[in-house]
Design a protein around this motif. Structure first.
Motif, PDB file in Angstrom:
ATOM      1  N   VAL A 146      31.123 -50.301  18.587  1.00 10.24           N
ATOM      2  CA  VAL A 146      31.215 -51.597  19.644  1.00 10.24           C
ATOM      3  C   VAL A 146      32.520 -51.905  19.695  1.00 10.24           C
ATOM      4  N   THR A 157      34.664 -52.200  23.466  1.00 11.70           N
ATOM      5  CA  THR A 157      34.973 -53.518  23.939  1.00 11.70           C
ATOM      6  C   THR A 157      36.691 -53.465  24.362  1.00 11.70           C
ATOM      7  N   GLU A 158      37.305 -53.047  23.370  1.00 10.28           N
ATOM      8  CA  GLU A 158      38.592 -52.802  23.326  1.00 10.28           C
ATOM      9  C   GLU A 158      39.096 -51.754  24.618  1.00 10.28           C
ATOM     10  N   GLY A 207      37.948 -53.616  28.031  1.00 12.77           N
ATOM     11  CA  GLY A 207      38.832 -54.754  28.070  1.00 12.77           C
ATOM     12  C   GLY A 207      40.333 -54.240  28.718  1.00 12.77           C
TER      13      GLY A 207
END
Length: 62
Positions: free
Chosen positions: A2, A6-7, A10
């Motif tokens: 996760v 997300t990274e 982003g």
């Protein structure tokens, strides 16, 4: 997984926004770049998922 996802997403969104702003391409092109980079991020996450969930066969030694 996760945190990596997300990274990656982003960075995809920030990269599209930054490139569009740097070259003054407008908001529509910025959204298109963010979408393209997000598709690439989804591809990267699919490859990472496949590597992380790969099950190696257990061989018995005699």
């Amino acid at each position: 997984m996760v945190l990596i996802a997300t990274e990656v997403f982003g960075v995809a969104l920030a990269g599209g926004w930054a490139i569009a702003g740097l070259f003054e391409l407008g908001s529509t092109v910025g959204y298109i770049l963010m979408g393209l980079f997000s598709l690439f991020a989804a591809y990267v996450m699919t490859m990472v998922w496949r590597v992380c969930t790969r099950v190696e066969p257990i061989t018995q030694r005699a």
